[in-house]
Design an enzyme around this catalytic site. Sequence first.
Site, mmCIF file in Angstrom:
data_model
loop_
_atom_site.group_PDB
_atom_site.id
_atom_site.type_symbol
_atom_site.label_atom_id
_atom_site.label_comp_id
_atom_site.label_asym_id
_atom_site.label_seq_id
_atom_site.Cartn_x
_atom_site.Cartn_y
_atom_site.Cartn_z
ATOM 1 C CG ASP A 168 -87.761 1.524 27.879
ATOM 2 O OD1 ASP A 168 -88.798 1.009 28.323
ATOM 3 O OD2 ASP A 168 -87.688 2.699 27.467
ATOM 4 C CB ILE A 169 -88.599 1.425 22.434
ATOM 5 C CG1 ILE A 169 -88.534 -0.007 21.900
ATOM 6 C CG2 ILE A 169 -88.706 2.417 21.273
ATOM 7 C CD1 ILE A 169 -89.789 -0.456 21.177
#
Length: 286
Positions: free
Chosen positions: A241-242
């Site tokens: 997840d960024i």
Amino acid sequence: METLKIAGPYNFDLVLDRLSLDPLNAVNKDKRAVKVPMLIEREPIVADVTARGTVDEPEFHISGFEDHHKAQAIARLSAIFQWNTALMQVHEHFLETQLNDLFVTHYGTPLVLDFDPYSCLLKCIVHQQLNLSFAHTLTERMVKTFGFEKDGVWFYPQPERLAALETEDLRALQFSGRKAEYVIGIAREIVEGRLDLSEIEKLPDDEIMAKLIKLRGVGPWTVQNFLLFGLGRPNHFPTADIGIQNALKILFGLDRKPTLEEMEDYKIGWEPYLSYASLYLWRSIE
């Protein structure tokens, strides 16, 4: 009206902050209230949840359903808002970790779920690879075009409704062709009996990943978010997840995003509450 008291800490105002990011949620911050759409025995119910207590002594007033629905409604609301989770235990665990400042700043933030696993899975598919603003716009268009409204609250289109659509119906709302196919495909999997989310809920994380990843348009990010916000699994950390990567970069003063190996090292001390580490890291950059 039912009154429910739970063990603190529990910061419902921070819950409402997060819920208000989604334009489909009927949130009233001034009244500390939210309306929750639920299907109980296929009947649409809108529950009203209002906070009356404090962070350390939380109390909720709940209404909007008939007596014969009360037990199921309260059980579902307890799952959505994680009222049975011992947040003080989670809080004290993280005070001994590198995330202690985050847990002090966002004291009493629970892992609140989407209102049902089905709508969560749809939302995850719509949101993947889009910026948050446009993702919410697309989801809102889909729900308000093919879903239904009751008491000012929107319900997601049921699987039978979506399964009957053609891709061009969603393309007209600015869905990509592939995303339209994925959403309709999920609905058809449910309608035709190949996907039973009530059975999926009973499985361990790795089996859920193995089953859902086989569906067209469902990747690891989608399943990870479904595990967190659809099922409320407590020990999940989506390393791809960024947002989490950016939060870690800021927290540890890195000049680039952390590597997978670094993230694996960080999370060792955060188990068995990795989902709360994920949530508080997201909170730190929202």
